[in-house]
Design an enzyme around this catalytic site. Structure first.
Site, PDB file in Angstrom:
ATOM      1  N   GLU A  43      -5.089  39.564 -28.191  1.00 26.79           N
ATOM      2  CA  GLU A  43      -4.352  40.806 -28.213  1.00 26.79           C
ATOM      3  C   GLU A  43      -3.276  41.078 -27.635  1.00 26.79           C
ATOM      4  O   GLU A  43      -1.998  41.490 -27.169  1.00 26.79           O
ATOM      5  CB  GLU A  43      -5.424  41.735 -27.438  1.00 26.79           C
ATOM      6  CG  GLU A  43      -6.645  41.777 -28.491  1.00 26.79           C
ATOM      7  CD  GLU A  43      -7.107  40.444 -28.749  1.00 26.79           C
ATOM      8  OE1 GLU A  43      -7.531  39.833 -27.344  1.00 26.79           O
ATOM      9  OE2 GLU A  43      -8.248  40.785 -30.206  1.00 26.79           O
ATOM     10  N   HIS A  87      11.714  36.537  -2.719  1.00 25.91           N
ATOM     11  CA  HIS A  87      11.149  34.342  -2.334  1.00 25.91           C
ATOM     12  C   HIS A  87      12.606  33.704  -2.860  1.00 25.91           C
ATOM     13  O   HIS A  87      13.304  33.343  -3.884  1.00 25.91           O
ATOM     14  CB  HIS A  87      10.031  35.250  -3.871  1.00 25.91           C
ATOM     15  CG  HIS A  87       9.151  35.430  -3.993  1.00 25.91           C
ATOM     16  ND1 HIS A  87       9.983  36.807  -4.084  1.00 25.91           N
ATOM     17  CD2 HIS A  87       8.079  35.304  -3.776  1.00 25.91           C
ATOM     18  CE1 HIS A  87       8.438  37.361  -3.884  1.00 25.91           C
ATOM     19  NE2 HIS A  87       7.577  36.376  -3.774  1.00 25.91           N
ATOM     20  N   HIS A 139     -17.965  48.094 -28.169  1.00 17.42           N
ATOM     21  CA  HIS A 139     -16.957  47.963 -28.951  1.00 17.42           C
ATOM     22  C   HIS A 139     -16.289  50.115 -29.254  1.00 17.42           C
ATOM     23  O   HIS A 139     -15.423  50.428 -29.265  1.00 17.42           O
ATOM     24  CB  HIS A 139     -16.819  47.904 -30.460  1.00 17.42           C
ATOM     25  CG  HIS A 139     -17.084  46.385 -30.797  1.00 17.42           C
ATOM     26  ND1 HIS A 139     -17.261  45.855 -29.504  1.00 17.42           N
ATOM     27  CD2 HIS A 139     -16.457  45.133 -31.744  1.00 17.42           C
ATOM     28  CE1 HIS A 139     -17.320  43.923 -30.190  1.00 17.42           C
ATOM     29  NE2 HIS A 139     -16.590  44.661 -31.654  1.00 17.42           N
ATOM     30  N   HIS A 165       8.239  30.048  -0.467  1.00 18.67           N
ATOM     31  CA  HIS A 165       8.202  30.586  -1.598  1.00 18.67           C
ATOM     32  C   HIS A 165       8.155  32.561  -1.283  1.00 18.67           C
ATOM     33  O   HIS A 165       9.010  32.467  -2.650  1.00 18.67           O
ATOM     34  CB  HIS A 165       6.713  30.555  -2.076  1.00 18.67           C
ATOM     35  CG  HIS A 165       5.723  31.497  -2.856  1.00 18.67           C
ATOM     36  ND1 HIS A 165       6.314  31.214  -3.924  1.00 18.67           N
ATOM     37  CD2 HIS A 165       5.323  33.244  -2.746  1.00 18.67           C
ATOM     38  CE1 HIS A 165       5.861  32.711  -5.331  1.00 18.67           C
ATOM     39  NE2 HIS A 165       5.125  34.122  -4.315  1.00 18.67           N
TER      40      HIS A 165
HETATM   41  C1  LIG Z   1      -0.423  38.485 -12.603  1.00 16.54           C
HETATM   42  C2  LIG Z   1       0.356  38.114 -11.366  1.00 16.54           C
HETATM   43  N1  LIG Z   1      -0.393  37.698 -10.564  1.00 16.54           N
HETATM   44  C3  LIG Z   1      -0.048  37.563  -9.389  1.00 16.54           C
HETATM   45  C4  LIG Z   1       1.292  37.309  -8.828  1.00 16.54           C
HETATM   46  C5  LIG Z   1       1.811  37.081  -7.602  1.00 16.54           C
HETATM   47  N2  LIG Z   1       2.210  36.207  -7.354  1.00 16.54           N
HETATM   48  C6  LIG Z   1       3.593  36.100  -7.854  1.00 16.54           C
HETATM   49  S1  LIG Z   1       3.917  34.469  -7.597  1.00 16.54           S
HETATM   50  C7  LIG Z   1       2.974  33.114  -7.265  1.00 16.54           C
HETATM   51  C8  LIG Z   1       2.915  32.499  -7.124  1.00 16.54           C
HETATM   52  C9  LIG Z   1       3.595  31.802  -8.046  1.00 16.54           C
HETATM   53  O1  LIG Z   1       3.397  30.450  -8.209  1.00 16.54           O
HETATM   54  P1  LIG Z   1       4.563  29.323  -8.432  1.00 16.54           P
HETATM   55  O2  LIG Z   1       4.878  30.407  -9.848  1.00 16.54           O
HETATM   56  O3  LIG Z   1       4.609  28.389  -8.431  1.00 16.54           O
HETATM   57  O4  LIG Z   1       6.015  29.999  -7.838  1.00 16.54           O
HETATM   58  P2  LIG Z   1       6.955  29.549  -6.691  1.00 16.54           P
HETATM   59  O5  LIG Z   1       5.907  29.612  -5.531  1.00 16.54           O
HETATM   60  O6  LIG Z   1       6.698  27.944  -7.304  1.00 16.54           O
HETATM   61  O7  LIG Z   1       7.910  29.869  -6.518  1.00 16.54           O
HETATM   62  C10 LIG Z   1       2.057  34.701  -6.766  1.00 16.54           C
HETATM   63  C11 LIG Z   1       0.135  34.642  -7.617  1.00 16.54           C
HETATM   64  C12 LIG Z   1       2.134  37.286  -9.801  1.00 16.54           C
HETATM   65  N3  LIG Z   1       3.249  38.760  -9.216  1.00 16.54           N
HETATM   66  N4  LIG Z   1       1.519  37.804 -10.865  1.00 16.54           N
END
Ligand SMILES: Cc1ncc(C[n+]2csc(CCOP(=O)(O)OP(=O)(O)O)c2C)c(N)n1
Ligand SMILES: [Mg+2]
Length: 663
Positions: free
Chosen positions: A406, A30, A468, A261
């Site tokens: 939680e 990334h 529960h 990204h």
């Molecule tokens: C809980 C979770 N859901 C989905 C992902 C997959 N994922 C990684 S980065 C991302 C997008 C995140 O967007 P942002 O925080 O704006 O990052 P940017 O594209 O700006 O680097 C996703 C959906 C993850 N790593 N963790």
């Protein structure tokens, strides 16, 4: 000390170059986030972050958490450039390859300076709340001279969108954790495209409403970044710094789009970016003067560290502080005397109550514990030993009212454990481990000593009914690597479980505890902590052994009743208490073969009894064994009626065993 902008620009571009080149070499990763946040990170790391790259474990260092863990090349670049021993340039060249500590997402156990394992969005920020709590607690305990540091977080749109964000910032705002600063990489981009595809939220207003200080800056203007950080530091609330940034900044054709990204930029775009950035060095080469500027930024931290060391050397409580930070229990800490008292005077109590009694001993003997509950204190029996509340007015308290959060609680406990100096435990109902599960997984992955006090562990909770009543929970948690799942049967085993959990420096434990009273099964002294074996023979067959009953928790006494009935019919039956399958599996083969001999079911029938799913119990009963459990959702009724309804009584089980033996 701040350097001239003309020297800061190449320092930030060094991050951009390493990030795009490493991702390109790995053909995965990334680049967008590190390139977009390079300027903010350069200001933070070179001018504000208190750290000493030559002593990454320095107790009073600031904590830095890259919550947007996909941007891992950002932290690998920062660690390398500022002079940490690892990652080396070779490590960075091998980004995302086998053996490189520069893993896809930052992993705390691979690199010093990586404070937490991040990637599951939102959790890094939530863990940082726990780090900030641990810092304030230790500050209140040991004073400003010894503990006085900040927690800095870089979070993306994703981290702020995740539900856990709400729990985490609610807790931080309430607790007024003013030494926590979150940089929001406000780039309007996520994977699917621009953020307006999925959100219209006023994030700044939400943070303000939660008790946070909010400030914005141009994330590509060094002076504006400094101004925002200075404001954040001056404000006594936790701060969100909304940094307006361009994702992939520097890549002329792709910047500002989701194309940067999570994919390599490609050779052409990288060449074009080199032109735009004025970066002439070959991949993985940093000009000497840029590296020298970066290395120079560590001087302030090194000085602060040596001044701190002198204060510590003259500090009366130095040994105690060091003991706690090392995570070592006091040499004289032991529950043996307490356990002996139980054996002398057996108790018929719920294991949640037994846990409270053990905690009264533990919290008295171990000043490093910090307990809490997600609004179920009276049910989880987690407040014991006279500990007082941890509040914004008194951070010396050792009991956290987490509220109904939680997941936030579990993540905060991870942060505390990773910070060090404290041992966190916290409670909720076992059925809500599902709400915590993603954080429990990170406890296990991060090798964090967190104790989950999960009560109401079966249909034995009774009238609250199937919403529960855990069915699949205990078994599904047993599948998780590096997690101990313990289901003690009585007050003695509960104390033994606590003792073991506290002595695991690098793994978490889930204690599954009953709401209902249970008879004490362990009424004579055994030479060792039997629970440490995971499974042990509570009773050996008197008549010739035909059956081995393997039970856990509240079903152990049912197994004993079954054994009595079988013995009365001349059928010898062992009873094995399988408190913790993970620990049992870790025993040597001779021990396991002694407890569960590998003989045909015609000779010895193995029977599992647990008030939960039978799924997976064939691991211990073998396919031909008998598995007694509950493979449907529970029901609402008094506990005793439910045990009868679901056939978890000796009267219901023994005929099934007889049938199987006679088949
Ligand atoms: C809980 C979770 N859901 C989905 C992902 C997959 N994922 C990684 S980065 C991302 C997008 C995140 O967007 P942002 O925080 O704006 O990052 P940017 O594209 O700006 O680097 C996703 C959906 C993850 N790593 N963790
Ligand atoms: Mg984004």
């Amino acid at each position: 000390m701040s350097l001239a902008t003309s020297r800061m620009v190449p320092m930030a571009n060094a991050i951009r170059a390493l990030s795009m080149d490493a991702v390109q070499a790995a053909n995965s990763g990334h680049p967008g986030m590190p390139m977009g946040m390079a300027d903010v990170a350069t200001v933070l790391w070179s001018e504000y972050l208190k750290h000493d790259p030559k002593a990454p474990g320095w107790a009073d260092r600031d904590r830095f958490v890259l919550s947007a863990g996909h941007g891992s090349m950002l932290i690998y670049s920062l660690l390398h450039l500022s002079g940490y021993e690892r990652p080396t340039m070779e490590d960075i060249r091998n980004f995302r390859q086998i053996g490189s500590p520069c893993a896809g997402h930052p992993e705390n156990f691979l690199l010093d300076g990586v404070e937490s394992t991040t990637g599951p969005l939102g959790q890094g920020l939530a863990m940082s709340v726990g780090m900030a709590m641990a810092e304030r607690h230790l500050n209140a305990t040991f004073g400003d001279e010894i503990v006085d540091h900040r927690t800095w977080v870089i979070a993306g749109d994703g981290c702020l969108m995740e539900g856990i964000n709400h729990e985490a910032i609610g807790l931080a705002g309430h607790l007024k954790l003013g030494r926590l600063t979150v940089f929001w990489d406000d780039n309007n981009i996520t994977i699917d495209g621009t953020t307006d595809l999925s959100t219209s939220e006023n994030i700044k207003a939400r943070y303000e409403a939660t008790g946070w200080h909010v400030v914005s800056c141009d994330g590509h203007d060094f002076d504006d970044i400094r101004r925002a950080i200075d404001e954040a530091v001056a404000d006594e609330r936790p701060s969100l710094i909304a940094c307006k940034t361009v994702i992939g900044k520097g890549a002329p054709n792709k910047q500002g789009t989701s194309a940067t990204h999570g994919a390599p930029l490609g050779d052409d775009e990288i060449t074009a970016a080199r032109g735009v950035l004025g970066w002439e060095s070959a991949p993985f080469e940093i000009p000497e003067e840029v590296l020298s500027d970066w290395r120079g930024t560590a001087d302030d931290g090194a000085r602060a560290h040596s001044e701190w060391q002198m204060r510590l050397d003259g500090y009366a409580q130095k040994a105690e502080f060091q003991r706690r930070m090392a995570g070592e229990l006091p040499k004289d800490f032991s529950l043996d005397k307490y356990i002996k008292g139980l054996i002398d005077q057996p108790q018929k109590i719920a294991t949640r109550k037994a846990s409270e009694m053990a905690l009264a001993e533990i919290n008295t003997g171990l000043p490093e514990t910090i307990g809490g509950s997600a609004d179920l204190t009276g049910s989880n029996n987690t407040k014991a030993g006279g500990i007082g509340p941890f509040t914004a007015d008194d951070y010396s308290g050792r009991y956290v009212y987490y509220g109904i959060r939680e997941f936030g609680m579990a993540a905060a406990m991870n942060g505390m454990a990773l910070h060090g100096g404290v041992i966190p435990y916290g409670g909720t109902f076992l059925v809500f481990t599902d709400y915590c599960r993603a954080a429990i997984r990170l406890s296990a992955l991060q090798q964090a000593r967190v104790v989950y006090v999960m009560t109401h562990d079966s249909i034995g909770l009774g009238e609250d009914g199937p919403t529960h009543q855990p069915i699949e929970h205990v078994q599904s948690l047993r599948m998780m690597p590096n997690l101990l799942v313990m289901r003690p049967a009585d007050a003695v085993e509960t104390a033994e479980c606590w003792d073991i959990a506290l002595r695991q420096p690098d793994r978490p434990t889930v204690l599954a505890l009953s709401r209902q009273n249970l008879p004490q099964m362990r009424t004579h002294q055994l030479s060792e902590n039997m629970t440490g074996r995971g499974g042990y023979r509570l009773k050996a067959a008197q008549a010739a052994r035909r059956v081995i009953l393997i039970a856990t928790g509240s079903e152990l006494h049912v197994a004993m009743e079954c054994a009595e009935k079988l013995e009365a019919d001349g059928i010898g039956a062992d009873v094995v208490s399988m408190v913790c399958t993970q620990l049992f599996d870790e025993q040597d083969e001779a021990y396991r073969a002694d407890i569960l001999p590998d003989v045909s079911p015609d000779e010895v029938l193995r029977v599992s009894i647990e008030a939960g799913t039978t799924f997976g119990w064939d691991r211990y009963t073998m396919t031909n064994g008998l598995r007694i459990g509950i493979d449907r959702f529970g029901a609402s009724a008094p506990a005793e009626d439910l045990f009868e309804k679901f056939g978890l009584t000796a009267d219901a089980i023994v005929p099934q065993i007889m049938n199987k033996l006679n088949a």
